[in-house]
Design a protein around this motif. Structure first.
Motif, mmCIF file in Angstrom:
data_model
loop_
_atom_site.group_PDB
_atom_site.id
_atom_site.type_symbol
_atom_site.label_atom_id
_atom_site.label_comp_id
_atom_site.label_asym_id
_atom_site.label_seq_id
_atom_site.Cartn_x
_atom_site.Cartn_y
_atom_site.Cartn_z
ATOM 1 N N SER A 1 -20.995 -0.535 79.613
ATOM 2 C CA SER A 1 -21.201 -0.601 78.157
ATOM 3 C C SER A 1 -22.266 0.364 77.668
ATOM 4 O O SER A 1 -22.282 0.717 76.485
ATOM 5 C CB SER A 1 -21.566 -2.030 77.748
ATOM 6 O OG SER A 1 -22.829 -2.408 78.260
ATOM 7 N N PHE A 2 -23.168 0.791 78.569
ATOM 8 C CA PHE A 2 -24.203 1.746 78.153
ATOM 9 C C PHE A 2 -23.736 3.201 78.263
ATOM 10 O O PHE A 2 -24.508 4.119 77.981
ATOM 11 C CB PHE A 2 -25.472 1.551 78.993
ATOM 12 C CG PHE A 2 -26.277 0.355 78.583
ATOM 13 C CD1 PHE A 2 -27.116 0.409 77.482
ATOM 14 C CD2 PHE A 2 -26.177 -0.835 79.277
ATOM 15 C CE1 PHE A 2 -27.852 -0.690 77.085
ATOM 16 C CE2 PHE A 2 -26.913 -1.949 78.901
ATOM 17 C CZ PHE A 2 -27.750 -1.877 77.799
ATOM 18 N N GLY A 3 -22.489 3.402 78.655
ATOM 19 C CA GLY A 3 -21.995 4.769 78.790
ATOM 20 C C GLY A 3 -20.892 5.139 77.833
ATOM 21 O O GLY A 3 -20.163 6.109 78.075
ATOM 22 N N VAL A 4 -20.742 4.376 76.752
ATOM 23 C CA VAL A 4 -19.611 4.614 75.843
ATOM 24 C C VAL A 4 -20.041 4.818 74.389
ATOM 25 O O VAL A 4 -19.182 4.958 73.516
ATOM 26 C CB VAL A 4 -18.608 3.437 75.914
ATOM 27 C CG1 VAL A 4 -18.051 3.277 77.318
ATOM 28 C CG2 VAL A 4 -19.249 2.130 75.458
ATOM 29 N N TRP A 5 -21.353 4.869 74.119
ATOM 30 C CA TRP A 5 -21.791 4.795 72.720
ATOM 31 C C TRP A 5 -21.281 5.952 71.867
ATOM 32 O O TRP A 5 -20.995 5.782 70.685
ATOM 33 C CB TRP A 5 -23.317 4.701 72.639
ATOM 34 C CG TRP A 5 -24.046 5.994 72.809
ATOM 35 C CD1 TRP A 5 -24.332 6.911 71.829
ATOM 36 C CD2 TRP A 5 -24.585 6.534 74.018
ATOM 37 N NE1 TRP A 5 -25.024 7.972 72.339
ATOM 38 C CE2 TRP A 5 -25.197 7.773 73.693
ATOM 39 C CE3 TRP A 5 -24.633 6.096 75.335
ATOM 40 C CZ2 TRP A 5 -25.821 8.567 74.636
ATOM 41 C CZ3 TRP A 5 -25.267 6.882 76.279
ATOM 42 C CH2 TRP A 5 -25.843 8.099 75.943
ATOM 43 N N VAL B 1 -15.110 7.252 80.004
ATOM 44 C CA VAL B 1 -15.781 5.964 80.245
ATOM 45 C C VAL B 1 -15.249 4.902 79.279
ATOM 46 O O VAL B 1 -15.093 3.731 79.648
ATOM 47 C CB VAL B 1 -17.309 6.114 80.116
ATOM 48 C CG1 VAL B 1 -18.002 4.782 80.391
ATOM 49 C CG2 VAL B 1 -17.827 7.173 81.069
ATOM 50 N N SER B 2 -14.939 5.306 78.051
ATOM 51 C CA SER B 2 -14.408 4.345 77.077
ATOM 52 C C SER B 2 -13.050 3.817 77.514
ATOM 53 O O SER B 2 -12.730 2.640 77.307
ATOM 54 C CB SER B 2 -14.289 5.001 75.694
ATOM 55 O OG SER B 2 -15.557 5.412 75.221
ATOM 56 N N LEU B 3 -12.234 4.676 78.119
ATOM 57 C CA LEU B 3 -10.960 4.206 78.654
ATOM 58 C C LEU B 3 -11.178 3.338 79.895
ATOM 59 O O LEU B 3 -10.472 2.348 80.113
ATOM 60 C CB LEU B 3 -10.063 5.398 78.995
ATOM 61 C CG LEU B 3 -9.556 6.222 77.796
ATOM 62 C CD1 LEU B 3 -8.885 7.505 78.276
ATOM 63 C CD2 LEU B 3 -8.594 5.405 76.945
ATOM 64 N N ALA B 4 -12.179 3.712 80.709
ATOM 65 C CA ALA B 4 -12.426 2.969 81.951
ATOM 66 C C ALA B 4 -12.906 1.551 81.677
ATOM 67 O O ALA B 4 -12.588 0.624 82.429
ATOM 68 C CB ALA B 4 -13.451 3.715 82.808
ATOM 69 N N ILE B 5 -13.660 1.351 80.599
ATOM 70 C CA ILE B 5 -14.215 0.013 80.348
ATOM 71 C C ILE B 5 -13.121 -0.971 79.940
ATOM 72 O O ILE B 5 -13.334 -2.185 79.963
ATOM 73 C CB ILE B 5 -15.332 0.089 79.275
ATOM 74 C CG1 ILE B 5 -16.272 -1.121 79.409
ATOM 75 C CG2 ILE B 5 -14.739 0.158 77.866
ATOM 76 C CD1 ILE B 5 -17.517 -1.011 78.546
ATOM 77 N N ALA B 6 -11.947 -0.452 79.598
ATOM 78 C CA ALA B 6 -10.830 -1.347 79.305
ATOM 79 C C ALA B 6 -10.321 -2.038 80.567
ATOM 80 O O ALA B 6 -9.689 -3.105 80.480
ATOM 81 C CB ALA B 6 -9.694 -0.571 78.646
ATOM 82 N N GLY C 1 -6.775 -6.667 69.718
ATOM 83 C CA GLY C 1 -8.003 -5.922 69.446
ATOM 84 C C GLY C 1 -8.309 -4.907 70.528
ATOM 85 O O GLY C 1 -8.761 -3.793 70.244
ATOM 86 N N GLY C 2 -8.053 -5.274 71.781
ATOM 87 C CA GLY C 2 -8.323 -4.354 72.876
ATOM 88 C C GLY C 2 -7.396 -3.158 72.891
ATOM 89 O O GLY C 2 -7.836 -2.009 73.082
ATOM 90 N N VAL C 3 -6.102 -3.397 72.673
ATOM 91 C CA VAL C 3 -5.139 -2.291 72.686
ATOM 92 C C VAL C 3 -5.408 -1.329 71.532
ATOM 93 O O VAL C 3 -5.365 -0.100 71.703
ATOM 94 C CB VAL C 3 -3.698 -2.847 72.625
ATOM 95 C CG1 VAL C 3 -2.702 -1.723 72.367
ATOM 96 C CG2 VAL C 3 -3.360 -3.565 73.923
ATOM 97 N N THR C 4 -5.694 -1.859 70.340
ATOM 98 C CA THR C 4 -6.023 -0.961 69.219
ATOM 99 C C THR C 4 -7.308 -0.196 69.494
ATOM 100 O O THR C 4 -7.472 0.938 69.034
ATOM 101 C CB THR C 4 -6.155 -1.766 67.914
ATOM 102 O OG1 THR C 4 -7.074 -2.853 68.113
ATOM 103 C CG2 THR C 4 -4.816 -2.317 67.465
ATOM 104 N N GLY C 5 -8.221 -0.778 70.279
ATOM 105 C CA GLY C 5 -9.451 -0.079 70.637
ATOM 106 C C GLY C 5 -9.213 1.045 71.629
ATOM 107 O O GLY C 5 -9.877 2.086 71.570
#
Length: 582
Positions: A330-334, A354-359, A397-401
C-alpha cells in the motif's frame, strides 16, 4: 481553551476520585453493569467522561461515529438533491455545494471510517485475545477525547460564527487553492480550523495505533499465540502499522500547509513543484488510508462470514499473508492518483505495476471468502447478508479500480464520476457493509438484546439496491465524461444524476431504519436467552468473546438472585438465531 480544560479537570477531580479507578477489563459490561464493574466505577455522565474501560471507550467511539455518519449522510443528501437538476436550483450556490462536498468527504473518512473501526477494535480486541484491558487505558481514553473537538473544528464553518465560512478545498485539500493563493475565499479561517481538526484526528489515530500494537504484542493470554491469533486482530495489527507510518506524515504536511497560510512560508504556495509536493505527501498518506479503512472490515467479514457458513475460514494463513502483503504494497502505489500530473513516464509505469500487483492479495481474500461459503451450510442472517453484500460490492469496486491502475485508461477517466463510483463502491458498498455486519453480529454481545430482524433485513436490501443504483449510475456518468466536483452539469447527464439521487434516497431510508432499529432495540429489544445466541457451538465455531458474554450473563443472573429471564416475540422464545429467530 486551555483554561476551559483545566476547569473541567478540576471539576472532575472534585466530583470523583477518577485517578484511583482501575477497570476490571473483561469484568464489566455495557448493559446491566450492576454487580460487574469495579466498586469505584462512577455512574451517570461522570462514568463516560472519566472511563478508561476499553468497552466503554469502544461504545463512545461507536456513538461518535454514528453521529458523524448521520451528519455526513445529511450533507450528501443535500448534494444529491442539488444534482437532480443541471443548475443550482436547490442550494442556490455552487459555493455551498463545494462546502458540503469538502465536509462530506472528510467527515466520512476521518470522523466515521476510522472511529467506527476503533469502536470494534476497542471493544473486542482485549476480549478475543484474553487481555484485561488495553495496554495503555488512559492513552486510549485520551485518543478518543481528541476526536470531538476535532469534529467541531472541521464543522466550524457551518456554525453561525462571524467571519468563518466552511472550507471548499475538497477532501484532498490540493494546493495552491488550500494555501489561500489568489483572490478566492480560501484564506478564510474556516480552512485553518478544518486543518487543525484534521490534525487532532491524526494524533488520535496514531495514539490508538500504538496502543493496539502494544496490546496485541504484550497483553495476549498465554494460550493466544501468533499461530492462533484471530483474523480480526491480524487486520487491526496491520492497520495500526499503516497508521503509524502514514498519519504522522499527514500531520507534518498539514503543519507545513498551515505555515504557508499563516506565516508566509513557501512549502506549497509556490510555482513549479509546490503543488506537486503536496500531492506526493498527501497521497503517500492517502492511499495507505484506503487500506487503513478497508483492512479491518475485511477482518470483520473474515471473522463473521465463516460463522454462518458452518465451516472455518478457508485458507486462514493465506488470508493473513495477503493482509500483510497489502500493508506493505500500500505504500508503493500512491502516485497512481497522479498519472495526469505530468510525472516521469518511468515512474508512472512502476506505480502502475505495483497498483496492479496489489489487486492480487485482495483477490486472494475474495476467493477465500467465496470458497468458505462453497458447499457450506449457509444461514442467511442479517450479518451474513451484509457479508455477502460486502463481497459483491468489493468485487465491483475492485475491478473498476484495476482499470484506473492502467495509465491510458486513467488518463481518460481521471477526475470523472467513474472515480467517484469506484471508491464509493469500496467505502460505502464494502467498508460500511462490513461495519453493519459487525454491528448486527455483536449487537447481542454488547446490549444483551436482540434487534428487530425484519427491519434489519429491510435495511440490508434497501442499502444493497440503493448502493448499486447510485454508484453504478456514477460509473456510467464517468464513461460519459461527466467531471466530478461540479454543482452544475450539461443537460444530457440529468437522467443518470436523477437515477443516482433515487438510489441515494433508498440509502437514506435504509439509514433511518438502521438508526431506529438500533436505538429502540437497545432500550426495548427482547433479552438474549443464551450465552451462545448465534448457536456457534453446534458447528464448533464459538469464539472467545462469546465465552466472556456467557460468563457475564451467568454473573448477571446470579446477581438477580437467580431470577429467570423470559422474553418472547410473537409467542416464540428468542433463544438463538435459526429460521424463526433472525
Amino acid at each position: 481553551m486551555g483554561a476551559f480544560l483545566l476547569g473541567v479537570a478540576a471539576f472532575l477531580a472534585r466530583v470523583e476520585d477518577w485517578r484511583s479507578y482501575s477497570p476490571l477489563g473483561a469484568g464489566g459490561g455495557a448493559v446491566g453493569e450492576t454487580g460487574h464493574g469495579h466498586a469505584e466505577k462512577p455512574a451517570g455522565l461522570i462514568r463516560w467522561f472519566t472511563t478508561v474501560d476499553h468497552k466503554d471507550i469502544g461504545l463512545l467511539y461507536g456513538a461518535y461515529a454514528t453521529v458523524a455518519f448521520v451528519v455526513g449522510g445529511l450533507m450528501v443528501m443535500l448534494m444529491r438533491a442539488e444534482l437532480t437538476t443541471p443548475d443550482t436550483a436547490v442550494l442556490g450556490s455552487a459555493t455551498f455545494y463545494n462546502s458540503l462536498l469538502t465536509s462530506h468527504g472528510i467527515t466520512m473518512l476521518f470522523l466515521f471510517g476510522t472511529p467506527i473501526i476503533a469502536a470494534f477494535s476497542n471493544y473486542l480486541i482485549p476480549l478475543v485475545i484474553g487481555a484485561d484491558d488495553m495496554a495503555f487505558p488512559r492513552i486510549n481514553a485520551i485518543a478518543f477525547w481528541l476526536l470531538p473537538p476535532g469534529a467541531l473544528l472541521i464543522w466550524a464553518g457551518f456554525f453561525p460564527i462571524p467571519d468563518v465560512i466552511p472550507a471548499q478545498t475538497a477532501w484532498t485539500m490540493y494546493t495552491p487553492l488550500s494555501a489561500g493563493v489568489g483572490n478566492g475565499n480560501q484564506m478564510n479561517v474556516g480552512v485553518d480550523l478544518m486543518l487543525l481538526g484534521l490534525h487532532l484526528t491524526g494524533v488520535s489515530a496514531t495514539m490508538g495505533a500504538i496502543n493496539f500494537i502494544a496490546t496485541i504484542f504484550t497483553e495476549r493470554a498465554e494460550e493466544v499465540t501468533w499461530a492462533n491469533l484471530d483474523i480480526f486482530s491480524w487486520t487491526i495489527l496491520t492497520q495500526s502499522g499503516l497508521i503509524l507510518f502514514a498519519f504522522p506524515l499527514l500531520g507534518s504536511a498539514l503543519v507545513m500547509l498551515l505555515l504557508d497560510r499563516n506565516f508566509a512560508t513557501t512549502f506549497f504556495a509556490v510555482d513549479g513543484g509546490g503543488p506537486i509536493l503536496w500531492q506526493h505527501l498527501f497521497w503517500f498518506f492517502g492511499h495507505p488510508e484506503v487500506y487503513i479503512l478497508v483492512l479491518p472490515p475485511m477482518g470483520i467479514v473474515s471473522y463473521v462470514l465463516p460463522r454462518f457458513s458452518g465451516r472455518k475460514l478457508f485458507g486462514f494463513k493465506f488470508v493473513v499473508y495477503s493482509t500483510l502483503a497489502i500493508g506493505v504494497l500500500s505504500f508503493g502505489v500512491w502516485a497512481h492518483h497522479m498519472f495526469a500530473t505530468g510525472i516521469d513516464p518511468r515512474l508512472r509505469a512502476s506505480f502502475m505495476a505495483v497498483s496492479l500487483a496489489i489487486a492480487i492479495p485482495s483477490a486472494v481474500k475474495t476467493f477465500n471468502w467465496i470458497t468458505t461459503m462453497w458447499n457450506g451450510k449457509l444461514r442467511l442472517t442479517t450479518p451474513m447478508l451484509f457479508c455477502i453484500g460486502f463481497v459483491s460490492n468489493f468485487i465491483i469496486g475492485g475491478v473498476t479500480g484495476v482499470f484506473l491502475a492502467s495509465i491510458p485508461v486513467d488518463l481518460v477517466l481521471h477526475d470523472t464520476y467513474y472515480v467517484v463510483g469506484h471508491f464509493h463502491y469500496i467505502v460505502m458498498g464494502a467498508i460500511t457493509f462490513a461495519g453493519m455486519a459487525g454491528i448486527y453480529y455483536w449487537f447481542p454481545l454488547v446490549t444483551g438484546r436482540w434487534y428487530q430482524r425484519r427491519l434489519a433485513k429491510a435495511h440490508f436490501w434497501l442499502w444493497m439496491i440503493g448502493t448499486n443504483i447510485t454508484f453504478f449510475a456514477m460509473v456510467l456518468l464517468g464513461y460519459g465524461g461527466m467531471p466530478r466536483r461540479y454543482a452544475t452539469y450539461l443537460p444530457q447527464f440529468a437522467t443518470l444524476h436523477q437515477i443516482a439521487s433515487l438510489g441515494a434516497f433508498l440509502l437514506f431510508v435504509g439509514g433511518i431504519i438502521w438508526v431506529y432499529n438500533i436505538v429502540v432495540s437497545w432500550m426495548e429489544g427482547p433479552h438474549v436467552q443464551s450465552g451462545d445466541p448465534w448457536r456457534l457451538e453446534e458447528t464448533n465455531l464459538n469464539t472467545a468473546e462469546w465465552d466472556w458474554f456467557e460468563a457475564k450473563r451467568e454473573t448477571s443472573i446470579a446477581a438477580t438472585d437467580g431470577g429467570e429471564e423470559v422474553e418472547t416475540d410473537g409467542g416464540q422464545e428468542i433463544d438463538g438465531n435459526d429460521d424463526t429467530a433472525e
